[in-house]
Motif scaffolding. Sequence first.
Motif, PDB file in Angstrom:
ATOM      1  N   THR A   1     -15.045 -37.482 -15.490  1.00  0.00           N
ATOM      2  CA  THR A   1     -14.446 -38.509 -16.341  1.00  0.00           C
ATOM      3  C   THR A   1     -15.349 -38.872 -17.510  1.00  0.00           C
ATOM      4  O   THR A   1     -14.881 -39.453 -18.489  1.00  0.00           O
TER       5      THR A   1
ATOM      6  N   LEU B   1      -5.512 -39.316 -27.193  1.00  0.00           N
ATOM      7  CA  LEU B   1      -6.743 -39.116 -26.421  1.00  0.00           C
ATOM      8  C   LEU B   1      -6.649 -37.937 -25.452  1.00  0.00           C
ATOM      9  O   LEU B   1      -7.666 -37.361 -25.084  1.00  0.00           O
ATOM     10  N   ARG B   2      -5.443 -37.623 -25.040  1.00  0.00           N
ATOM     11  CA  ARG B   2      -5.174 -36.513 -24.119  1.00  0.00           C
ATOM     12  C   ARG B   2      -6.027 -36.584 -22.852  1.00  0.00           C
ATOM     13  O   ARG B   2      -6.682 -35.620 -22.462  1.00  0.00           O
ATOM     14  N   VAL B   3      -6.001 -37.745 -22.250  1.00  0.00           N
ATOM     15  CA  VAL B   3      -6.738 -37.979 -21.011  1.00  0.00           C
ATOM     16  C   VAL B   3      -6.009 -37.270 -19.877  1.00  0.00           C
ATOM     17  O   VAL B   3      -4.782 -37.364 -19.761  1.00  0.00           O
ATOM     18  N   ASP B   4      -6.747 -36.552 -19.048  1.00  0.00           N
ATOM     19  CA  ASP B   4      -6.168 -35.877 -17.896  1.00  0.00           C
ATOM     20  C   ASP B   4      -5.548 -36.937 -16.981  1.00  0.00           C
ATOM     21  O   ASP B   4      -6.228 -37.877 -16.565  1.00  0.00           O
TER      22      ASP B   4
ATOM     23  N   SER C   1     -18.379 -39.124 -24.160  1.00  0.00           N
ATOM     24  CA  SER C   1     -19.655 -38.474 -24.483  1.00  0.00           C
ATOM     25  C   SER C   1     -20.432 -39.234 -25.550  1.00  0.00           C
ATOM     26  O   SER C   1     -21.652 -39.121 -25.641  1.00  0.00           O
TER      27      SER C   1
ATOM     28  N   THR D   1     -16.448 -36.967 -19.644  1.00  0.00           N
ATOM     29  CA  THR D   1     -16.095 -36.101 -20.762  1.00  0.00           C
ATOM     30  C   THR D   1     -15.502 -36.879 -21.927  1.00  0.00           C
ATOM     31  O   THR D   1     -15.784 -36.586 -23.089  1.00  0.00           O
ATOM     32  N   TYR D   2     -14.700 -37.865 -21.619  1.00  0.00           N
ATOM     33  CA  TYR D   2     -14.005 -38.626 -22.650  1.00  0.00           C
ATOM     34  C   TYR D   2     -14.898 -39.670 -23.319  1.00  0.00           C
ATOM     35  O   TYR D   2     -14.498 -40.301 -24.282  1.00  0.00           O
TER      36      TYR D   2
ATOM     37  N   HIS E   1      -2.973 -42.604 -24.733  1.00  0.00           N
ATOM     38  CA  HIS E   1      -3.693 -41.753 -23.790  1.00  0.00           C
ATOM     39  C   HIS E   1      -3.079 -40.357 -23.686  1.00  0.00           C
ATOM     40  O   HIS E   1      -3.802 -39.380 -23.488  1.00  0.00           O
TER      41      HIS E   1
ATOM     42  N   ASN F   1      -7.062 -38.809 -13.856  1.00  0.00           N
ATOM     43  CA  ASN F   1      -8.091 -39.841 -13.955  1.00  0.00           C
ATOM     44  C   ASN F   1      -7.576 -41.262 -13.723  1.00  0.00           C
ATOM     45  O   ASN F   1      -8.335 -42.138 -13.319  1.00  0.00           O
TER      46      ASN F   1
END
Length: 142
Positions: free
Chosen positions: A40, A92-95, A45, A42-43, A88, A98
């Motif tokens: 998580t 943001l393209r959050v998986d 950094s 990754t988003y 999102h 998560n």
Amino acid sequence: MGLTEDDKNHVRAIWAHVSKNPEVFGAEALYRLFVAHHTTKTYFSHFDLHENSPQIKAHGKKVVDALTQAVNNLDDIAGALSKLSDLHAEKLRVDPVNFPLLAHCILVTIACHNHGPLNAGVLLSMDKFLACVSRVLVARYR
């Protein structure tokens, strides 16, 4: 699975305490997420991911504030979180995996800060609420 009136009352009661300390609850839940689920990060950094960093506190507050909107609109969680869902999914393209992970970290954080009886019924109500929020946030992915 919808929320019953009892569920809504439990959620409102617990959230009244959480929403008074959004940075504390939000930052702790996010930090738990990053420690327990490394992917998580990754988003974030560009964040200082140390416990209680100003960036984690600020984003944690945003998370709690968004959930407060959902609590204030328990009969229309989808409407309350529509823009956040779009953000999102599309920008943001959050998986989507998560969201339930964060929900679990929020539950653990609430349990750790609970000063009263966090019985099974209250915990189940919070779990159902956070599951509804997760479903709303991933709805735009379809």
